[in-house]
Design a protein around this motif. Structure first.
Motif, PDB file in Angstrom:
ATOM      1  N   PRO A  14       0.781  -1.219   0.000  1.00 15.64           N
ATOM      2  CA  PRO A  14       0.000   0.000   0.000  1.00 15.64           C
ATOM      3  C   PRO A  14       0.823   1.283   0.000  1.00 15.64           C
ATOM      4  O   PRO A  14       0.367   2.291  -0.474  1.00 15.64           O
ATOM      5  N   ARG A  15       2.041   1.266   0.530  1.00 16.80           N
ATOM      6  CA  ARG A  15       2.838   2.488   0.608  1.00 16.80           C
ATOM      7  C   ARG A  15       3.717   2.704  -0.614  1.00 16.80           C
ATOM      8  O   ARG A  15       4.412   3.704  -0.701  1.00 16.80           O
ATOM      9  N   GLN A  16       3.715   1.769  -1.572  1.00 15.51           N
ATOM     10  CA  GLN A  16       4.628   1.874  -2.688  1.00 15.51           C
ATOM     11  C   GLN A  16       4.050   2.758  -3.787  1.00 15.51           C
ATOM     12  O   GLN A  16       3.799   2.317  -4.902  1.00 15.51           O
ATOM     13  N   GLU A  17       3.855   4.042  -3.487  1.00 17.14           N
ATOM     14  CA  GLU A  17       3.278   4.935  -4.476  1.00 17.14           C
ATOM     15  C   GLU A  17       4.231   5.140  -5.647  1.00 17.14           C
ATOM     16  O   GLU A  17       3.798   5.407  -6.775  1.00 17.14           O
ATOM     17  N   ALA A  18       5.524   5.028  -5.394  1.00 13.91           N
ATOM     18  CA  ALA A  18       6.487   5.250  -6.458  1.00 13.91           C
ATOM     19  C   ALA A  18       6.443   4.160  -7.509  1.00 13.91           C
ATOM     20  O   ALA A  18       7.039   4.280  -8.565  1.00 13.91           O
ATOM     21  N   ALA A  19       5.722   3.073  -7.240  1.00 14.90           N
ATOM     22  CA  ALA A  19       5.665   1.970  -8.197  1.00 14.90           C
ATOM     23  C   ALA A  19       4.797   2.309  -9.393  1.00 14.90           C
ATOM     24  O   ALA A  19       4.694   1.525 -10.312  1.00 14.90           O
ATOM     25  N   ALA A  20       4.144   3.507  -9.401  1.00 13.95           N
ATOM     26  CA  ALA A  20       3.326   3.939 -10.523  1.00 13.95           C
ATOM     27  C   ALA A  20       2.295   2.878 -10.876  1.00 13.95           C
ATOM     28  O   ALA A  20       2.314   2.274 -11.928  1.00 13.95           O
ATOM     29  N   ALA A  21       1.383   2.635  -9.935  1.00 14.03           N
ATOM     30  CA  ALA A  21       0.384   1.590 -10.107  1.00 14.03           C
ATOM     31  C   ALA A  21      -0.625   2.009 -11.161  1.00 14.03           C
ATOM     32  O   ALA A  21      -1.610   2.660 -10.874  1.00 14.03           O
ATOM     33  N   VAL A  22      -0.354   1.700 -12.420  1.00 14.36           N
ATOM     34  CA  VAL A  22      -1.203   2.159 -13.494  1.00 14.36           C
ATOM     35  C   VAL A  22      -2.017   1.040 -14.124  1.00 14.36           C
ATOM     36  O   VAL A  22      -2.953   1.303 -14.865  1.00 14.36           O
ATOM     37  N   ASP A  23      -1.669  -0.189 -13.874  1.00 18.09           N
ATOM     38  CA  ASP A  23      -2.360  -1.308 -14.492  1.00 18.09           C
ATOM     39  C   ASP A  23      -3.445  -1.838 -13.563  1.00 18.09           C
ATOM     40  O   ASP A  23      -3.166  -2.179 -12.416  1.00 18.09           O
ATOM     41  N   GLY A  24      -4.684  -1.902 -14.068  1.00 20.54           N
ATOM     42  CA  GLY A  24      -5.804  -2.275 -13.214  1.00 20.54           C
ATOM     43  C   GLY A  24      -5.700  -3.657 -12.625  1.00 20.54           C
ATOM     44  O   GLY A  24      -5.948  -3.861 -11.429  1.00 20.54           O
ATOM     45  N   ILE A  25      -5.319  -4.644 -13.437  1.00 16.52           N
ATOM     46  CA  ILE A  25      -5.262  -6.014 -12.950  1.00 16.52           C
ATOM     47  C   ILE A  25      -4.113  -6.188 -11.962  1.00 16.52           C
ATOM     48  O   ILE A  25      -4.240  -6.894 -10.951  1.00 16.52           O
TER      49      ILE A  25
END
Length: 266
Positions: free
Chosen positions: A82-93
């Motif tokens: 949950p804290r890994q905002e830098a991972a650029a969570a752009v993929d829905g699946i």
């Protein structure tokens, strides 16, 4: 005195602002639904973390299957925290997979513009409880939301055969990959895990206290036994078999690597 109604907390995750706001408004009209919207994966992760900290976590995530398609790609780690905002969570699946791992109580439903058996199968493998069309009726969507909270899995009937075929094929490939990985020696499996972690020959040698020549031999043996001709292909097969990367600072055989006086030691 009024009767208290159990509320269902829903988070809509979609980078199409008009759609997200319209859907949220429609759901908010229901007497038993509290709804919020997030325009990206990182925003969704922040909302989930904030809600959990306040003791009122979300029950259902409605995630756009094409999340991030407008702003560019990028692949999430298999299990983003949950804290890994830098991972650029752009993929829905991939977002579904991360939320499933970090917050298993949250049910995810993927919203899609088109029927895609392969993508729907990936969504189920990632931990989604449902796949519905974006243009479905509000009553259909509410039925799915309430159904997944009863641990039901919802798929459009037209997708069922294709999804089952995809899941069967994926399982066959996984079984074959597992068999090949099992043919490796413990040392070769350790080298394979280092390859999955993205380590080059020199880094593997330093990590496992082997000579580069020995590591090269092990890598060649791994490729030969797996029946592939490149490191990338070996890593792809390993991931299908469920092989994860080597843990930071420790080998598969249990030797912790520490630094003493500038020298690596065990």
């Amino acid at each position: 005195m009024g009767v208290s109604v159990a509320r269902i907390r829903v988070l809509v995750v979609d980078d199409h602002r008009i759609f997200a706001e319209s859907l949220a408004a429609a759901l908010a009209a229901e007497p038993d639904v509290d709804v919020s919207a997030a325009g990206s994966g990182p925003a969704a992760l922040r909302a989930l973390e904030r809600a959990a900290a306040e003791g009122r976590g979300y029950d259902v995530l409605l995630v756009d299957a094409e999340l991030g398609a407008l702003t560019g790609g990028g692949e999430l780690p298999a299990v983003p925290a949950p804290r890994q905002e830098a991972a650029a969570a752009v993929d829905g699946i991939a977002l579904v997979a991360g939320v499933r791992a970090a917050r298993p109580a949250v049910r995810s439903v993927v919203l899609a513009e088109k029927d895609d058996p392969r993508a729907a199968a990936r969504a189920l493998q990632a931990g989604a409880s449902g796949w519905v069309a974006k243009d479905c009726s509000l009553q259909r969507l509410l039925s799915v939301i309430r159904g997944v909270l009863r641990d039901e899995t919802h798929l459009p009937p037209a997708l069922l055969t294709g999804v089952l075929r995809e899941l069967t094929t994926a399982r066959k490939h996984r079984t074959e990959s597992e068999r090949l990985v099992e043919s490796l020696t413990p040392r070769e499996r350790e080298v394979l895990r280092c390859m999955v972690a993205g380590l080059g020959r020199k880094a593997v040698a330093e990590r496992l206290f082997l000579s580069p020549h020995t590591v090269r031999t092990h890598m060649q043996n791994v490729l030969g036994k797996l029946g592939v001709h490149s490191t990338l292909a070996a890593v792809a097969l390993a991931r299908r078999a469920g092989v994860g990367p080597a843990d930071p600072g420790t080998g598969e055989l249990g030797r912790d690597v520490v630094e003493r006086g500038g020298q690596l030691a065990q």
